[in-house]
Design a protein around this motif. Structure first.
Motif, short mmCIF file in Angstrom:
data_model
loop_
_atom_site.label_atom_id
_atom_site.label_comp_id
_atom_site.label_asym_id
_atom_site.label_seq_id
_atom_site.Cartn_x
_atom_site.Cartn_y
_atom_site.Cartn_z
N SER A 66 0.83 -1.21 0.00
CA SER A 66 0.00 0.00 0.00
C SER A 66 0.86 1.25 0.00
O SER A 66 2.05 1.21 0.35
CB SER A 66 -0.90 -0.01 1.25
OG SER A 66 -1.91 0.97 1.17
N ASP A 67 0.27 2.37 -0.40
CA ASP A 67 0.84 3.70 -0.20
C ASP A 67 2.30 3.81 -0.65
O ASP A 67 3.18 4.18 0.12
CB ASP A 67 0.73 4.09 1.28
CG ASP A 67 -0.71 4.22 1.73
OD1 ASP A 67 -1.25 5.35 1.69
OD2 ASP A 67 -1.32 3.20 2.11
N CYS A 95 -3.11 -7.60 -3.37
CA CYS A 95 -4.02 -6.48 -3.09
C CYS A 95 -3.21 -5.21 -2.86
O CYS A 95 -2.30 -5.19 -2.02
CB CYS A 95 -4.86 -6.77 -1.84
SG CYS A 95 -5.94 -8.21 -2.01
N PHE A 96 -3.55 -4.18 -3.60
CA PHE A 96 -2.94 -2.86 -3.42
C PHE A 96 -4.02 -1.92 -2.91
O PHE A 96 -5.07 -1.77 -3.54
CB PHE A 96 -2.35 -2.33 -4.73
CG PHE A 96 -1.80 -0.94 -4.61
CD1 PHE A 96 -0.64 -0.69 -3.88
CD2 PHE A 96 -2.44 0.14 -5.21
CE1 PHE A 96 -0.13 0.59 -3.74
CE2 PHE A 96 -1.94 1.43 -5.09
CZ PHE A 96 -0.78 1.65 -4.35
N ALA A 127 -7.03 -3.77 -6.73
CA ALA A 127 -6.60 -2.48 -6.20
C ALA A 127 -7.79 -1.56 -5.96
O ALA A 127 -8.85 -1.70 -6.59
CB ALA A 127 -5.61 -1.81 -7.15
N VAL A 128 -7.60 -0.62 -5.04
CA VAL A 128 -8.49 0.52 -4.87
C VAL A 128 -7.64 1.78 -4.92
O VAL A 128 -6.41 1.73 -4.78
CB VAL A 128 -9.28 0.46 -3.54
CG1 VAL A 128 -10.30 -0.67 -3.56
CG2 VAL A 128 -8.33 0.32 -2.35
N LEU A 196 -13.65 -10.40 1.30
CA LEU A 196 -12.44 -9.62 1.56
C LEU A 196 -12.65 -8.23 1.00
O LEU A 196 -12.89 -8.06 -0.20
CB LEU A 196 -11.24 -10.29 0.87
CG LEU A 196 -9.92 -9.51 0.85
CD1 LEU A 196 -9.37 -9.35 2.27
CD2 LEU A 196 -8.90 -10.21 -0.04
N LEU A 197 -12.59 -7.22 1.86
CA LEU A 197 -12.84 -5.83 1.45
C LEU A 197 -11.55 -5.04 1.39
O LEU A 197 -10.75 -5.06 2.33
CB LEU A 197 -13.80 -5.15 2.43
CG LEU A 197 -14.02 -3.64 2.21
CD1 LEU A 197 -14.80 -3.40 0.92
CD2 LEU A 197 -14.73 -3.01 3.39
N LEU A 198 -11.35 -4.31 0.30
CA LEU A 198 -10.25 -3.36 0.17
C LEU A 198 -10.82 -1.96 0.36
O LEU A 198 -11.72 -1.54 -0.39
CB LEU A 198 -9.57 -3.48 -1.19
CG LEU A 198 -9.15 -4.88 -1.64
CD1 LEU A 198 -8.40 -4.80 -2.97
CD2 LEU A 198 -8.32 -5.58 -0.58
#
Length: 288
Positions: A66-67, A95-96, A127-128, A196-198
């Motif tokens: 992430s980030d 997952c990003f 990704a989100v 699974l929530l992003l």
């Protein structure tokens, strides 16, 4: 009289010495935070069990980063290293969770596409967008991620199947500049499916908790970026304050939120007592 003068001189001498020592320590800490820790990526493995997690998905490795905040303070060369480290974990799902570029010191660039395209995951890359991506140009960032092989989820979900099992990966729109709509994002999910929530901002967990979601992955807070021993972070951003770092459980629920400390930095190019992070999730079925 002479003793008083000596005492004052001694006090002044030791005071100046103490101030000097503190200054040296602060200087060393600053050098370490700028040139050392902010590039010293830590890999974390998190193991969790859920009743809705399908047996057929045993051994699946979900890797989150992430980030990255690509820009003046985080280069393509550094991103190349992140990709290599992610691949070392042999991910099945990647997952990003947002902020690919830094809105203060970066621009949206296609140069990241060949680097991110080297990320391989047999069950997909998801990704989100983050608040920095939204401030720059959400459509361009989404396009860059998609051309890098990611499925960008904006109030949407995708099904992953393995054997006779299936899970849902859901992505919510960014909270500051977007229009998060969790009921829309969950449309089509079944009660017995693992979800699974992003969500870029971790404090969205207060909303997730009352919906059929098992695990929320977030970023945004950078873990505070600068953490003072015995005190904690000096600053955490809005919507990243309640669940600022690591794993959180909730009473009378299997729901968890995990807040990744991120890769890059924002505001100041420094990390202290808060290393950048890649997280590996190994989930299993909880026996009744």
């Amino acid at each position: 009289m002479n003793n008083r003068r000596i005492n004052r001189r001694t006090f002044l001498k030791y005071s100046l010495s103490a101030v000097g020592s503190i200054g040296i320590l602060l200087g060393i800490s600053g050098v370490y935070g700028i040139f050392g820790e902010r590039y010293w990526i830590q890999s974390q493995t998190v193991r969790l069990a859920y009743r809705r997690y399908p047996v057929a998905f045993a051994g699946v490795r979900i890797v989150q980063f992430s980030d990255t905040h690509i820009g003046k303070y985080y280069s393509m060369k550094r991103l190349d290293r992140v990709v290599a480290l992610v691949q070392q974990h042999e991910p099945d799902i990647i997952c990003f969770t947002g902020d690919l570029f830094d809105s203060e010191y970066g621009v949206v660039s296609d140069d990241v596409i060949p680097v991110l395209s080297r990320l391989q995951a047999g069950m997909g890359k998801f990704a989100v967008l983050g608040n920095h991506d939204m401030r720059l140009d959400p459509d361009r960032v989404k396009d860059v991620l998609e051309r890098s092989g990611f499925t960008v989820l904006v109030n949407a979900n995708r099904t992953i199947e393995r054997g006779n099992g299936r899970i849902r990966v859901v992505g919510i729109d960014e909270m500051f500049h977007g229009k998060p709509d969790l009921p829309l994002a969950l449309r089509g999910t079944k009660k017995d499916e693992f979800v699974l929530l992003l969500a870029h901002e971790p404090d969205f967990a207060d909303t997730s908790l009352v919906h059929p979601i098992d695990l929320q992955l977030s970023g945004h807070s950078h873990g505070g970026q600068i953490r003072v021993p015995f005190y904690g972070s000096l600053f955490t951003p809005d919507l990243g304050q309640k669940y600022s770092m690591g794993l959180y459980a909730f009473e009378n629920s299997e729901f968890h939120v995990y807040t990744n400390r991120g890769i890059g930095t924002t505001l100041f190019p420094i990390r202290f007592n808060c290393r950048p992070e890649i997280t590996v999730f190994v989930l299993e079925t909880k026996l009744l």
